[in-house]
Design an enzyme around this catalytic site. Structure first.
Site, PDB file in Angstrom:
ATOM      1  N   LYS A  91       0.800  -1.198   0.000  1.00 12.01           N
ATOM      2  CA  LYS A  91       0.000   0.000   0.000  1.00 12.01           C
ATOM      3  C   LYS A  91       0.849   1.270   0.000  1.00 12.01           C
ATOM      4  O   LYS A  91       0.407   2.328  -0.433  1.00 12.01           O
ATOM      5  CB  LYS A  91      -0.899   0.037   1.256  1.00 12.01           C
ATOM      6  CG  LYS A  91      -1.866  -1.102   1.355  1.00 12.01           C
ATOM      7  CD  LYS A  91      -2.592  -1.009   2.699  1.00 12.01           C
ATOM      8  CE  LYS A  91      -3.421  -2.236   2.953  1.00 12.01           C
ATOM      9  NZ  LYS A  91      -3.916  -2.253   4.341  1.00 12.01           N
ATOM     10  N   ASP A 134      14.172  -0.819   2.466  1.00 10.99           N
ATOM     11  CA  ASP A 134      14.669  -1.120   3.807  1.00 10.99           C
ATOM     12  C   ASP A 134      15.620  -2.314   3.698  1.00 10.99           C
ATOM     13  O   ASP A 134      16.767  -2.165   3.294  1.00 10.99           O
ATOM     14  CB  ASP A 134      13.464  -1.369   4.727  1.00 10.99           C
ATOM     15  CG  ASP A 134      13.838  -1.532   6.184  1.00 10.99           C
ATOM     16  OD1 ASP A 134      14.948  -1.142   6.561  1.00 10.99           O
ATOM     17  OD2 ASP A 134      13.007  -2.046   6.960  1.00 10.99           O
ATOM     18  N   PHE A 157      12.704   4.298  11.838  1.00 14.18           N
ATOM     19  CA  PHE A 157      11.361   3.958  11.378  1.00 14.18           C
ATOM     20  C   PHE A 157      10.599   5.246  11.105  1.00 14.18           C
ATOM     21  O   PHE A 157      10.562   6.149  11.946  1.00 14.18           O
ATOM     22  CB  PHE A 157      10.635   3.118  12.428  1.00 14.18           C
ATOM     23  CG  PHE A 157       9.336   2.586  11.924  1.00 14.18           C
ATOM     24  CD1 PHE A 157       9.300   1.439  11.133  1.00 14.18           C
ATOM     25  CD2 PHE A 157       8.146   3.242  12.205  1.00 14.18           C
ATOM     26  CE1 PHE A 157       8.098   0.967  10.635  1.00 14.18           C
ATOM     27  CE2 PHE A 157       6.938   2.761  11.707  1.00 14.18           C
ATOM     28  CZ  PHE A 157       6.919   1.614  10.925  1.00 14.18           C
ATOM     29  N   VAL A 158      10.008   5.343   9.936  1.00 11.04           N
ATOM     30  CA  VAL A 158       9.302   6.576   9.570  1.00 11.04           C
ATOM     31  C   VAL A 158       7.852   6.288   9.172  1.00 11.04           C
ATOM     32  O   VAL A 158       7.516   5.167   8.772  1.00 11.04           O
ATOM     33  CB  VAL A 158      10.015   7.305   8.399  1.00 11.04           C
ATOM     34  CG1 VAL A 158      11.338   7.889   8.842  1.00 11.04           C
ATOM     35  CG2 VAL A 158      10.211   6.386   7.193  1.00 11.04           C
ATOM     36  N   ASP A 184       3.126   3.574   6.905  1.00  9.60           N
ATOM     37  CA  ASP A 184       2.290   3.391   8.088  1.00  9.60           C
ATOM     38  C   ASP A 184       3.043   2.851   9.293  1.00  9.60           C
ATOM     39  O   ASP A 184       4.131   2.277   9.170  1.00  9.60           O
ATOM     40  CB  ASP A 184       1.176   2.388   7.770  1.00  9.60           C
ATOM     41  CG  ASP A 184       1.725   0.957   7.646  1.00  9.60           C
ATOM     42  OD1 ASP A 184       2.654   0.748   6.827  1.00  9.60           O
ATOM     43  OD2 ASP A 184       1.269   0.074   8.382  1.00  9.60           O
ATOM     44  N   ARG A 203      -0.620   6.933   7.304  1.00 10.55           N
ATOM     45  CA  ARG A 203      -0.251   7.010   5.888  1.00 10.55           C
ATOM     46  C   ARG A 203      -0.612   8.366   5.296  1.00 10.55           C
ATOM     47  O   ARG A 203      -0.004   8.825   4.338  1.00 10.55           O
ATOM     48  CB  ARG A 203      -0.980   5.928   5.079  1.00 10.55           C
ATOM     49  CG  ARG A 203      -0.582   4.507   5.412  1.00 10.55           C
ATOM     50  CD  ARG A 203      -1.211   3.553   4.396  1.00 10.55           C
ATOM     51  NE  ARG A 203      -1.164   2.168   4.815  1.00 10.55           N
ATOM     52  CZ  ARG A 203      -0.126   1.356   4.639  1.00 10.55           C
ATOM     53  NH1 ARG A 203       0.962   1.804   4.045  1.00 10.55           N
ATOM     54  NH2 ARG A 203      -0.174   0.105   5.032  1.00 10.55           N
TER      55      ARG A 203
END
Ligand code: IMP
Ligand code: MG
Length: 176
Positions: A42, A102, A152-153, A159, A165
């Protein structure tokens, strides 16, 4: 909704400015040829929406829905593919549009999936490339938006447990 944001890493203005530059780079590579943009769902949907409008090119849009789940050990990461809405890629110029690189398996899977249809060309455009990550796979990135540290973003499509989001910027959330 007030998100628990610790820090805005990249604000809306910087995102917009970088997308305009990326669009210029991408246009010069394809030189007016039609391209199929394949967005990985997504997370890629907002980036795709802004990028395709900035491009001003002859594009078709396709979606590939991927979700990754961790195996029993850290190094196992399986990708599940569902909900396919992809046009025929055979003989086409294909550009995969992804939110973030990632550990690598998602983009690597998308590349293999698209390559299996024998496109005329296949390139990748990734908004965020995390640095200092121990990658499992090393998919090539042709167009990079930003490199970010290994944090972590959320926001701009990304999300945390399916939330945030919609944030118009990229932020480090306050997670407890
Ligand atoms: P991969 O490890 O490169 O396969 O990335 C897998 C997927 O994890 C990405 O497509 C994102 O959907 C998600 N992901 C990776 N890093 C982050 C992050 O910092 N925030 C939110 N989602 C992330
Ligand atoms: Mg993703």
């Amino acid at each position: 909704m007030t998100p628990p944001v610790r820090e805005i890493l990249i604000d809306r203005k910087r995102i917009d400015a970088r997308i305009a530059e990326l669009a210029e780079e991408i246009r010069s590579v394809y030189g007016g040829q039609p391209v199929v943009l394949v967005s990985i769902l997504k997370g890629g949907f907002i980036f795709l929406a802004d990028l395709c409008r900035a491009l001003g090119m002859d594009v078709e849009i396709g979606f590939l829905a991927l979700s990754s789940y961790q195996g029993e050990t850290e190094r196992q990461s399986k990708i599940q593919e569902s909900n396919l809405a992809l046009p025929d890629l055979t003989g086409r110029h294909v550009l995969i549009v992804e939110d973030i690189l990632d550990r690598g398996p998602s983009l690597a899977h998308a590349i293999r999936r698209c390559q299996s249809e024998n496109p005329q060309s296949l390139r990748t455009c990734v908004l965020l490339v995390k640095e200092g990550v121990e990658r499992i796979e090393y998919p090539p990135v042709d167009f990079t938006g930003f490199t970010i540290p290994n944090v972590f973003v959320v926001g701009y499509g990304l999300d945390y447990r399916e939330r945030y989001r919609q944030l118009p910027f990229i932020a480090v959330p306050e997670l407890d």
